[in-house]
Scaffold this motif. Structure first.
Motif, PDB file in Angstrom:
ATOM      1  N   THR A  44       0.830  -1.208   0.000  1.00  0.00           N
ATOM      2  CA  THR A  44       0.000   0.000   0.000  1.00  0.00           C
ATOM      3  C   THR A  44       0.862   1.254   0.000  1.00  0.00           C
ATOM      4  O   THR A  44       0.544   2.243  -0.699  1.00  0.00           O
ATOM      5  N   ALA A  45       1.956   1.252   0.762  1.00  0.00           N
ATOM      6  CA  ALA A  45       2.832   2.416   0.824  1.00  0.00           C
ATOM      7  C   ALA A  45       3.473   2.712  -0.527  1.00  0.00           C
ATOM      8  O   ALA A  45       3.618   3.884  -0.917  1.00  0.00           O
ATOM      9  N   VAL A  46       3.846   1.667  -1.237  1.00  0.00           N
ATOM     10  CA  VAL A  46       4.488   1.862  -2.547  1.00  0.00           C
ATOM     11  C   VAL A  46       3.508   2.429  -3.565  1.00  0.00           C
ATOM     12  O   VAL A  46       3.884   3.222  -4.442  1.00  0.00           O
ATOM     13  N   THR A  47       2.244   2.062  -3.452  1.00  0.00           N
ATOM     14  CA  THR A  47       1.246   2.497  -4.431  1.00  0.00           C
ATOM     15  C   THR A  47       0.440   3.706  -3.963  1.00  0.00           C
ATOM     16  O   THR A  47      -0.389   4.205  -4.725  1.00  0.00           O
ATOM     17  N   ASP A  48       0.655   4.190  -2.755  1.00  0.00           N
ATOM     18  CA  ASP A  48      -0.108   5.317  -2.215  1.00  0.00           C
ATOM     19  C   ASP A  48       0.387   6.616  -2.850  1.00  0.00           C
ATOM     20  O   ASP A  48       1.561   6.980  -2.702  1.00  0.00           O
ATOM     21  N   PRO A  49      -0.474   7.362  -3.553  1.00  0.00           N
ATOM     22  CA  PRO A  49      -0.023   8.615  -4.174  1.00  0.00           C
ATOM     23  C   PRO A  49       0.387   9.667  -3.161  1.00  0.00           C
ATOM     24  O   PRO A  49       1.245  10.507  -3.459  1.00  0.00           O
ATOM     25  N   LEU A  50      -0.207   9.658  -1.984  1.00  0.00           N
ATOM     26  CA  LEU A  50       0.181  10.636  -0.971  1.00  0.00           C
ATOM     27  C   LEU A  50       1.568  10.346  -0.410  1.00  0.00           C
ATOM     28  O   LEU A  50       2.276  11.273   0.001  1.00  0.00           O
ATOM     29  N   VAL A  51       1.969   9.075  -0.385  1.00  0.00           N
ATOM     30  CA  VAL A  51       3.338   8.749   0.017  1.00  0.00           C
ATOM     31  C   VAL A  51       4.317   9.315  -1.000  1.00  0.00           C
ATOM     32  O   VAL A  51       5.353   9.891  -0.635  1.00  0.00           O
ATOM     33  N   ALA A  52       4.002   9.184  -2.275  1.00  0.00           N
ATOM     34  CA  ALA A  52       4.868   9.743  -3.313  1.00  0.00           C
ATOM     35  C   ALA A  52       4.935  11.264  -3.207  1.00  0.00           C
ATOM     36  O   ALA A  52       6.005  11.865  -3.360  1.00  0.00           O
ATOM     37  N   LYS A  53       3.793  11.897  -2.924  1.00  0.00           N
ATOM     38  CA  LYS A  53       3.766  13.351  -2.775  1.00  0.00           C
ATOM     39  C   LYS A  53       4.583  13.782  -1.567  1.00  0.00           C
ATOM     40  O   LYS A  53       5.380  14.735  -1.645  1.00  0.00           O
ATOM     41  N   ALA A  54       4.402  13.096  -0.439  1.00  0.00           N
ATOM     42  CA  ALA A  54       5.151  13.432   0.767  1.00  0.00           C
ATOM     43  C   ALA A  54       6.642  13.197   0.572  1.00  0.00           C
ATOM     44  O   ALA A  54       7.474  13.987   1.040  1.00  0.00           O
ATOM     45  N   SER A  98       8.325  13.319  -2.311  1.00  0.00           N
ATOM     46  CA  SER A  98       8.865  14.353  -3.204  1.00  0.00           C
ATOM     47  C   SER A  98       9.036  15.672  -2.468  1.00  0.00           C
ATOM     48  O   SER A  98      10.030  16.385  -2.684  1.00  0.00           O
ATOM     49  N   ASN A  99       8.082  16.029  -1.602  1.00  0.00           N
ATOM     50  CA  ASN A  99       8.233  17.256  -0.810  1.00  0.00           C
ATOM     51  C   ASN A  99       9.434  17.168   0.118  1.00  0.00           C
ATOM     52  O   ASN A  99      10.184  18.144   0.281  1.00  0.00           O
ATOM     53  N   THR A 100       9.626  16.009   0.719  1.00  0.00           N
ATOM     54  CA  THR A 100      10.752  15.835   1.632  1.00  0.00           C
ATOM     55  C   THR A 100      12.078  15.888   0.885  1.00  0.00           C
ATOM     56  O   THR A 100      13.053  16.477   1.374  1.00  0.00           O
ATOM     57  N   ILE A 101      12.133  15.277  -0.296  1.00  0.00           N
ATOM     58  CA  ILE A 101      13.363  15.325  -1.102  1.00  0.00           C
ATOM     59  C   ILE A 101      13.664  16.753  -1.530  1.00  0.00           C
ATOM     60  O   ILE A 101      14.823  17.204  -1.491  1.00  0.00           O
ATOM     61  N   PHE A 102      12.632  17.489  -1.933  1.00  0.00           N
ATOM     62  CA  PHE A 102      12.811  18.893  -2.309  1.00  0.00           C
ATOM     63  C   PHE A 102      13.378  19.687  -1.133  1.00  0.00           C
ATOM     64  O   PHE A 102      14.311  20.485  -1.290  1.00  0.00           O
ATOM     65  N   TYR A 103      12.820  19.459   0.039  1.00  0.00           N
ATOM     66  CA  TYR A 103      13.289  20.168   1.231  1.00  0.00           C
ATOM     67  C   TYR A 103      14.738  19.812   1.541  1.00  0.00           C
ATOM     68  O   TYR A 103      15.578  20.694   1.789  1.00  0.00           O
ATOM     69  N   ALA A 104      15.059  18.512   1.542  1.00  0.00           N
ATOM     70  CA  ALA A 104      16.405  18.078   1.899  1.00  0.00           C
ATOM     71  C   ALA A 104      17.440  18.550   0.880  1.00  0.00           C
ATOM     72  O   ALA A 104      18.554  18.927   1.259  1.00  0.00           O
ATOM     73  N   ALA A 105      17.072  18.538  -0.397  1.00  0.00           N
ATOM     74  CA  ALA A 105      18.026  18.911  -1.442  1.00  0.00           C
ATOM     75  C   ALA A 105      18.431  20.382  -1.356  1.00  0.00           C
ATOM     76  O   ALA A 105      19.524  20.751  -1.814  1.00  0.00           O
ATOM     77  N   ILE A 106      17.579  21.217  -0.789  1.00  0.00           N
ATOM     78  CA  ILE A 106      17.893  22.642  -0.668  1.00  0.00           C
ATOM     79  C   ILE A 106      18.325  22.995   0.749  1.00  0.00           C
ATOM     80  O   ILE A 106      19.309  23.706   0.954  1.00  0.00           O
ATOM     81  N   ALA A 107      17.611  22.494   1.751  1.00  0.00           N
ATOM     82  CA  ALA A 107      17.870  22.897   3.129  1.00  0.00           C
ATOM     83  C   ALA A 107      19.219  22.402   3.630  1.00  0.00           C
ATOM     84  O   ALA A 107      19.912  23.129   4.358  1.00  0.00           O
TER      85      ALA A 107
END
Length: 323
Positions: free
Chosen positions: A84-94, A96-105
């Motif tokens: 379920t976690a692999v196929t959950d679109p909100l997991v993918a959204k969360a 991607s947001n976390t990767i965006f944050y980490a890549a800059i912060a």
């Protein structure tokens, strides 16, 4: 001499033959008492690790294979939570947001912390005051800093838009934009750079002064000294701050939760991984699914740490002398 006698004398000696056997060293009563005393002193730490780290982590892994709401007994579902976690679109959204944050912060935080450390390492009379001023913002709790930024960036009466108005700029609503709210949280995180700056400062104080004196005699500019002496000898400290920064970035939660009032809006732009994990655990009572998300986060963090350690062989210098 008979043939059999000659054969026995020519045969190779058995491994270890002729060597004196080492006698096992007996532990004296004094050493036993010291061992018991040492175990007594470290027992609180060992109990704390077992109770607050080993047991919760083990129990969370077990729960990740169950459906559990906290009210009834867990039901075994196997790897269904992970599927379920692999196929959950909100997991993918969360994610991607976390990767965006980490890549800059994380890179920005390292740069800010290093600049602060260089400023705090200057040989001036007021350096103690500068160290206090630069470090003080990191003492502000995350929830208090979040409320400050909410007021500062308020689109109607915030100080940020008033400053823009002075210079002829138009009002902006960073907290109402999916990308803008992430940028605001990234900028908010830089106020906590004082902790990493103190670690950089400790590393700067351990750099031999003779290296800078020799570099100045050779005519090296301050910029050349920084890249040839300071940065290589700070690489172990840089590695430590990088690991801790990545770990913290993967677990960003408090600022986003307060700024967005726990929703992750606008348009799920501030829905970070830890916030989605928290909502599943305590909002939807899906403790089994939340445990699976926690296990995945742990594996990703462990993988990134191992990757950084593997890559660090190329840029970390543990030698005292600069190349």
């Amino acid at each position: 001499m008979t043939a059999s006698t000659a054969t026995r004398s020519a045969a190779p000696a058995a491994p270890g033959a002729g060597r004196p056997r080492r006698r096992r060293r007996k532990i004296t009563g004094y050493q036993k008492r010291n061992l018991r005393t040492a175990m007594l002193f470290i027992s609180p730490w060992m109990v704390g690790v077992l109770v607050f780290i080993v047991y919760p982590v083990t129990y969370s892994v077990v729960l990740s294979f169950t459906r559990y709401s906290g009210m009834e007994a867990p039901t075994w579902v196997g790897i269904q939570n992970y599927v379920t976690a692999v196929t959950d679109p909100l997991v993918a959204k969360a994610a991607s947001n976390t990767i965006f944050y980490a890549a800059i912060a994380v890179p920005l935080g390292l740069v800010v912390a290093l600049v602060l450390a260089l400023a705090m390492n200057q040989n001036v009379r007021e350096v103690a005051w500068y160290r206090t001023i630069f470090y003080a913002p990191s003492l502000i709790p995350a929830f208090a800093m979040s409320f400050i930024f909410i007021v500062f960036l308020n689109p109607q009466f915030g100080v940020f838009n008033r400053i823009l108005g002075i210079f002829g700029g138009q009002d902006v609503n960073l907290l109402g934009d999916p990308t803008g709210v992430k940028i605001a949280i990234i900028l908010m995180a830089q106020f906590g750079a004082g902790n990493a700056a103190l670690i950089f400062l400790a590393g700067l104080r351990n750099v031999p002064k003779t290296l800078y004196e020799a570099a100045r005699v050779d005519g090296a500019s301050p910029m050349r000294q920084f890249f040839a002496i300071t940065l290589p000898l700070l690489s172990p400290v840089l590695l430590f701050n990088l690991i801790t920064g990545v770990s913290g970035a993967l677990q960003v939660f408090t600022e986003a939760y307060i700024v967005t009032n726990g929703t992750g809006d606008p348009d799920q732009g501030a829905l970070f991984y830890m916030m989605y994990l928290y909502k599943n655990a305590f909002g939807f009572a899906e403790l089994g699914y939340a445990s699976a998300l926690a296990v995945l986060l742990f594996l990703v963090g462990l993988g990134l740490a191992l990757l950084i350690f593997w890559l660090s062989r190329r840029f970390v210098n543990y030698d005292v002398e600069a190349n």
